[in-house]
Enzyme design. Structure first.
Site, PDB file in Angstrom:
ATOM      1  N   LYS A  15       0.847  -1.200   0.000  1.00  0.00           N
ATOM      2  CA  LYS A  15       0.000   0.000   0.000  1.00  0.00           C
ATOM      3  C   LYS A  15       0.877   1.241   0.000  1.00  0.00           C
ATOM      4  CE  LYS A  15       0.881   1.499   4.342  1.00  0.00           C
ATOM      5  NZ  LYS A  15       1.522   2.812   4.644  1.00  0.00           N
ATOM      6  N   ASP A 146      -2.377  -1.627   9.753  1.00  0.00           N
ATOM      7  CA  ASP A 146      -2.575  -1.717   8.307  1.00  0.00           C
ATOM      8  C   ASP A 146      -3.178  -3.043   7.857  1.00  0.00           C
ATOM      9  OD1 ASP A 146      -1.387   0.800   8.016  1.00  0.00           O
ATOM     10  OD2 ASP A 146       0.620  -0.047   7.785  1.00  0.00           O
TER      11      ASP A 146
END
Length: 335
Positions: A15, A146
């Protein structure tokens, strides 16, 4: 209940944070955050299979930087899920094999990605039909801020410490060039501490973080130039303070034609936004020739989160966690 597979292989993306606003320090030691996550087509591959003992084995370009002991987050994820399963029936230990292509300590959540992949792979391997998506997300949130996002991928707002995830409608795709300095890494706690130090030095008192309205509007239109103008990262100055070469990389990419650029998360990966695959190729070549030395990768986003790509001894297709986003094709590696 489906029959157990012999091996399950999961592909999971890294990401970048298109926007990251860092608020005050909370009582639990984390900072209040508002971030816009964006999954990109740079992937780790995680394979799980039954074994006599728990173990993890890591290969790939970044494999030598990943712990292969009980501290490995993918192994922690698998054992956590096993303990949850143990309330009903005992499961066998697993061997986890990770092909590591997401930079380590690079601000792209590579460890969290592997944890998300281990959760998805082990749920399939152990045929845990009773482990619903909400329960899996709860386990993921306990593993790291995350991890819940990387179960889903796409583009999403993260709040709290980042673990509270809400999908963002973002049709179309963005083209990226990612630069990761060789032998360059940053500790996330170190970067946050440096951010706090710089703010204290400047007399800055952070308020409640909120997502950028400009960035959200640009993503809804998937307007590359508007997204580029709205990119921001409150941790960027701290990352540059700790690794000044990041400033050199940012300047080089912008001089070579990137539409926008920022340090991803706590760094030190630098993400350059471009307008097309052709622009990505041109920028990759230019950075390789004229930028600071580093690994250069082309990618697109948004892409889905952790997904099973190989499931031996099962005729049933994998039911992925839902995501409203259309995936982009993986970009080739250059440099």
């Amino acid at each position: 209940m489906t029959s157990q597979a012999e091996t399950v292989t999961v592909r999971v993306p890294g990401k970048i944070n298109l926007g990251l606003s860092v608020g005050p320090l909370r009582e639990d030691g984390y900072h209040e955050l508002s971030t816009i996550y964006h999954a990109v087509s740079l992937y780790d591959t995680v394979t799980v299979q039954p074994a006599d003992d728990w173990s993890v084995h890591v290969t790939g370009p970044w494999g030598d930087r990943v712990p292969a002991d009980a501290s490995n987050l993918a192994l922690v994820a698998a054992r956590t899920l096993a303990r949850r399963r143990a309330r009903r029936a005992k499961v066998d230990p697993v061997r986890i094999d990770i092909d590591k292509n997401i930079p380590v300590a690079g601000g792209m959540a590579g460890g969290s990605a592997d944890a998300a992949a281990a959760l998805v792979g082990c749920r399939e391997l152990w045929a845990l039909d009773h482990i619903e998506n909400d329960m899996l997300e709860g386990i993921a949130a306990g593993l790291g801020s995350d991890v819940p996002f990387l179960l889903h991928g796409g583009t999403a707002i993260g709040t709290g410490r980042g673990e509270q995830v809400t999908s963002v409608l973002a049709r179309g795709e963005l083209h990226w060039v990612l630069w990761a300095g060789e032998d360059l890494s940053l500790s996330t706690p170190e970067v946050y501490a440096e951010c706090d130090r710089l703010r204290e030095e400047a007399g800055t008192v952070p308020g409640t973080p909120e997502p950028s309205g400009e960035l959200m509007a640009a993503l809804r239109r998937m307007d590359t130039d508007a997204v580029a103008d709205a990119l921001h990262n409150d941790l960027q100055d701290a990352a540059i303070s700790l690794q000044p070469v990041l400033s050199e990389a940012l300047a080089a990419g912008l001089d070579l034609g990137a539409r926008g650029a920022l340090v991803s998360g706590s760094g030190p990966t630098v993400a350059f936004l471009v307008g097309s695959q052709t622009e990505a190729i041109d920028l990759s070549v230019g950075l390789a020739a004229n930028g600071p030395h580093g690994d250069i990768v082309r990618a697109t986003g948004p892409v889905p989160g952790a997904q099973v790509v190989h499931h031996r001894n099962s005729p049933e297709p994998y039911r992925a966690l839902p995501t409203p986003h259309r995936p982009g094709p993986p970009g080739p590696v250059t440099g």
